[in-house]
Write an enzyme that holds these catalytic residues in place. Structure first.
Site, PDB file in Angstrom:
ATOM      1  N   CYS A   5       2.340 -10.097  19.729  1.00 50.08           N
ATOM      2  CA  CYS A   5       1.478  -9.611  18.637  1.00 50.08           C
ATOM      3  C   CYS A   5       1.974 -10.224  17.342  1.00 50.08           C
ATOM      4  CB  CYS A   5       1.499  -8.086  18.538  1.00 50.08           C
ATOM      5  SG  CYS A   5       0.676  -7.513  17.028  1.00 50.08           S
TER       6      CYS A   5
ATOM      7  N   HIS B  19       0.851  -1.198   0.000  1.00 53.15           N
ATOM      8  CA  HIS B  19       0.000   0.000   0.000  1.00 53.15           C
ATOM      9  C   HIS B  19       0.886   1.248   0.000  1.00 53.15           C
ATOM     10  CE1 HIS B  19       0.781   0.616   4.262  1.00 53.15           C
ATOM     11  NE2 HIS B  19       0.313  -0.589   4.564  1.00 53.15           N
TER      12      HIS B  19
ATOM     13  N   CYS C 156      -2.753  -5.005  21.024  1.00 49.91           N
ATOM     14  CA  CYS C 156      -1.516  -4.371  20.560  1.00 49.91           C
ATOM     15  C   CYS C 156      -1.842  -2.925  20.201  1.00 49.91           C
ATOM     16  CB  CYS C 156      -0.991  -5.111  19.332  1.00 49.91           C
ATOM     17  SG  CYS C 156       0.177  -4.138  18.389  1.00 49.91           S
TER      18      CYS C 156
ATOM     19  N   HIS D 125       4.034   1.487   2.328  1.00 47.78           N
ATOM     20  CA  HIS D 125       5.247   0.756   1.939  1.00 47.78           C
ATOM     21  C   HIS D 125       5.988   1.509   0.826  1.00 47.78           C
ATOM     22  CE1 HIS D 125       2.409  -2.658   3.116  1.00 47.78           C
ATOM     23  NE2 HIS D 125       3.296  -2.604   4.086  1.00 47.78           N
TER      24      HIS D 125
HETATM   25  N1  MSP Z   1       9.185  -7.184   7.686  1.00 48.05           N
HETATM   26  C1  MSP Z   1       9.328  -6.109   8.595  1.00 48.05           C
HETATM   27  C2  MSP Z   1      10.595  -5.308   8.291  1.00 48.05           C
HETATM   28  C3  MSP Z   1      11.837  -6.118   8.341  1.00 48.05           C
HETATM   29  S1  MSP Z   1      13.247  -5.157   7.974  1.00 48.05           S
HETATM   30  C4  MSP Z   1      14.518  -6.128   8.355  1.00 48.05           C
HETATM   31  C5  MSP Z   1       8.115  -5.194   8.502  1.00 48.05           C
HETATM   32  N2  MSP Z   1       7.413  -5.276   7.387  1.00 48.05           N
HETATM   33  S2  MSP Z   1       6.091  -4.429   7.061  1.00 48.05           S
HETATM   34  O1  MSP Z   1       5.718  -4.804   5.733  1.00 48.05           O
HETATM   35  O2  MSP Z   1       5.121  -4.599   8.091  1.00 48.05           O
HETATM   36  O3  MSP Z   1       6.494  -2.936   7.135  1.00 48.05           O
HETATM   37  C6  MSP Z   1       7.565  -2.494   6.367  1.00 48.05           C
HETATM   38  C7  MSP Z   1       7.714  -0.995   6.447  1.00 48.05           C
HETATM   39  O4  MSP Z   1       6.541  -0.369   5.960  1.00 48.05           O
HETATM   40  C8  MSP Z   1       7.939  -0.484   7.855  1.00 48.05           C
HETATM   41  O5  MSP Z   1       9.024   0.423   7.814  1.00 48.05           O
HETATM   42  C9  MSP Z   1       6.677   0.247   8.172  1.00 48.05           C
HETATM   43  O6  MSP Z   1       6.900   1.378   8.974  1.00 48.05           O
HETATM   44  C10 MSP Z   1       6.256   0.695   6.783  1.00 48.05           C
HETATM   45  N3  MSP Z   1       4.857   1.037   6.783  1.00 48.05           N
HETATM   46  C11 MSP Z   1       3.779   0.217   6.878  1.00 48.05           C
HETATM   47  N4  MSP Z   1       2.669   0.985   6.955  1.00 48.05           N
HETATM   48  C12 MSP Z   1       3.018   2.299   6.899  1.00 48.05           C
HETATM   49  C13 MSP Z   1       2.322   3.486   6.805  1.00 48.05           C
HETATM   50  N5  MSP Z   1       1.011   3.554   6.878  1.00 48.05           N
HETATM   51  N6  MSP Z   1       3.051   4.613   6.585  1.00 48.05           N
HETATM   52  C14 MSP Z   1       4.410   4.602   6.373  1.00 48.05           C
HETATM   53  N7  MSP Z   1       5.092   3.490   6.469  1.00 48.05           N
HETATM   54  C15 MSP Z   1       4.445   2.376   6.974  1.00 48.05           C
HETATM   55  O7  MSP Z   1       7.873  -4.443   9.425  1.00 48.05           O
END
Ligand code: MSP
Length: 539
Positions: A140, A31, A163, A34
């Site tokens: 969580c 989304h 969480c 990411h």
């Molecule tokens: N797999 C772990 C990261 C491992 S790194 C060795 C993870 N994955 S995640 O898919 O949940 O999130 C990845 C990144 O996307 C994180 O940095 C998270 O902050 C970012 N985001 C997810 N949703 C977000 C928003 N709504 N806004 C900005 N970034 C956010 O965590």
């Protein structure tokens, strides 16, 4: 955010500018949140490439752990099948669509990763950094993390706890696990942060980490034995490695750790780990401690960005607020998308997106200020000089002010984008320059000067149009990392390649040098850079 002045403070001086994104969980499709970090990393690395530096940009996917396993089960496929499908159908195509120029894409289920991860943890085990113990606590699955009591919210019943990030019930886990002696690193970490004040940015993130480590740092449970979707511990195959310990190592396994020492020496330590603020502790506490235990240099900077919010909450697929980037690019285009999020939300703070705000910025900044300027200048060179760029023959103070404006935009943007990761500030400086050039044309009124057929009048007209075109030459280079396709179109329309070579070969250092675009260049109107927007699609 302060720039890192001394890049040699945290290990050998790596000759390559190495930037990483978090590796994304593939339980769902990407989304806007990411894509935000990945676009930022892309702009940062393109900027450094344009400086002539060696650059390496890494992204990838995090494929182990309970969250992925349960999603695959719910969809009636194996976890591996699920990951393969999502990576190929959703994640890689999105990065291609958004013109992300990553140099590698690491998947944590690849042998090149898992084999090295096993060696790394075996090494820590052999060194006595890992021991067997028991743990019970609230977990969580969304975060893939044990939670502290202070990180929980009350749920619907007396026993239920939620969480705070996911607003979903946590589970009680009770297991015999292996532990990493994280607590033994508290002092060393604090010393490291003190010696490297720019290691964690922005300052709010640094303070949060300091407070956390100054409290009572606990050892970290690093294995699970109640499910098997993970990297088996080499010395006890009943356990798989905790997904986060596995995932963090992508930054070294992809860089050649344990497989290609020469490449590893060139790439490691990373210059910047870009992370969301929710995963800061993993990167700024656990990861450095693990590297210390392994005797490896630490990354130079960990930079945390804020969240994209919807209705006051973090945008997420699990809350059904995750918007697909293609919903916006199909309306605004890829380059406007890349521009908008970095321009509108200061890096490091939370921000929200709205159609209204995006539409307003698209129309006023991209279409009116920038796109119109480019098409007006090309049209006038076509109309008055048959599409051949005239020479500047009567430059005076007004032209000098534009030359100075470009030099200023280059130096501000270089520091803000290239060093401070202040993308909004850097882009604003470039657009201030665009405004200045518009103001220059309004004052000089070339369409009126064109009516004066005297040699002086024609010399003025030539000078004004040369100045505007040369300003656009500089703008194309400065915007190339942010909006690569648009910059390329502008470069073509200016006929710049004839005398200057490709846009990719232009450097930040020479972009502020005035007068580079040779007179005689073939200027063509080209396509409209930012066409009028269609009606907003129905939600
Ligand atoms: N797999 C772990 C990261 C491992 S790194 C060795 C993870 N994955 S995640 O898919 O949940 O999130 C990845 C990144 O996307 C994180 O940095 C998270 O902050 C970012 N985001 C997810 N949703 C977000 C928003 N709504 N806004 C900005 N970034 C956010 O965590």
């Amino acid at each position: 955010m302060a720039a890192t002045a001394d890049h040699s403070t945290t290990g050998a001086n790596a000759p390559t500018y190495y930037v990483s994104t978090p590796i994304y969980y593939v339980n769902d499709r990407p989304h806007l949140g990411h894509a935000y970090t990945t676009v930022a990393g892309d702009v940062l690395t393109r900027w450094h490439r344009q400086r002539g530096e060696k650059v390496w940009y890494l992204t990838g996917t995090d494929e182990h752990g309970q969250k992925i396993m349960r999603t695959a089960e719910a969809n009636g496929v194996s976890p591996q099948e699920w990951c393969d499908k999502l990576v190929e159908e959703a994640w890689k195509p999105l990065w291609q669509h958004l013109e992300i120029a990553n140099d590698d894409f690491i998947r944590t289920t690849e042998d090149r990763h898992t084999a090295r991860v096993q060696e790394f943890v075996q090494d820590l085990f052999d060194k006595g950094e890992i021991y067997k113990g028991g743990y019970s606590g609230p977990y969580c699955v969304g975060c893939e993390e044990f939670k502290l009591p202070s990180e929980l919210l009350d749920g619907a019943t007396e026993d239920e706890k939620l969480c705070a990030v996911h607003k979903r019930p946590v589970e009680w886990l009770e297991e015999e696990n292996y532990f990493f002696r994280l607590s033994a690193y508290a002092e060393k970490l604090l010393e490291f942060y003190a010696a490297n004040p720019d290691f964690i940015q922005p300052a709010s993130a640094r303070n949060e980490v300091l407070r956390f480590v100054e409290q009572d740092l606990k050892d970290l449970s690093i294995s699970r034995s109640t499910f098997n979707w993970g990297v088996p511990l080499p010395w006890d195959e009943k356990h798989v490695l905790y997904v986060w310990v596995d995932a963090l190592q992508n930054y070294i396994t992809a860089a050649g750790y344990g497989s290609d020492p020469e490449r590893f020496a060139e790439l490691w330590p990373a210059s910047v780990h870009l992370v969301g603020k929710d995963i800061l502790r993993f990167h700024a506490v656990i990861w450095p401690a693990m590297l210390m235990a392994a005797g490896l240099p630490l990354p130079k900077r960990v930079v945390a960005n804020g969240w994209l919010m919807v209705g006051g909450e973090k945008m997420s697929k699990s809350n059904l607020t995750g918007i697909a980037p293609t919903d916006l690019t199909s309306h605004f285009g890829v380059d406007a998308y890349r521009y908008y999020f970095l321009r509108a939300i200061p890096f490091g703070t939370d921000g929200s997106f709205s159609w209204e705000d995006f539409t307003a910025r698209y129309t006023s900044e991209l279409a009116n200020d920038f796109g119109n300027l480019a098409s007006r200048v090309a049209a006038m060179v076509g109309k008055y000089f048959g599409g051949k760029l005239p020479a500047s023959v009567s430059a005076g103070d007004a032209e000098q002010a534009i030359a100075d404006g470009l030099a200023k935009a280059v130096s501000i943007a270089d520091v803000k984008i290239g060093e401070e990761l202040d993308f909004a500030g850097g882009i604003a400086a470039i657009f201030d320059f665009v405004k200045q050039v518009n103001g220059y044309l309004t004052e000089q009124e070339p369409w009126k000067v064109a009516k004066d057929e005297s040699p002086e009048g024609q010399a003025r007209l030539a000078t004004i149009l040369y100045t505007a075109a040369e300003a656009l030459r500089g703008t194309a280079v400065l915007l190339n990392p942010v909006m690569p396709s648009t910059a390329e179109k502008l470069w073509d329309s200016l006929g710049a390649a004839e005398g200057l070579g490709t846009l990719a070969s232009q450097t930040v250092a020479t972009t502020g040098d005035w007068g580079r675009l040779p007179a005689g260049a073939t200027v063509t109107k080209g396509e409209i850079l930012f066409p009028r927007l269609e009606e907003k699609p129905a939600a």
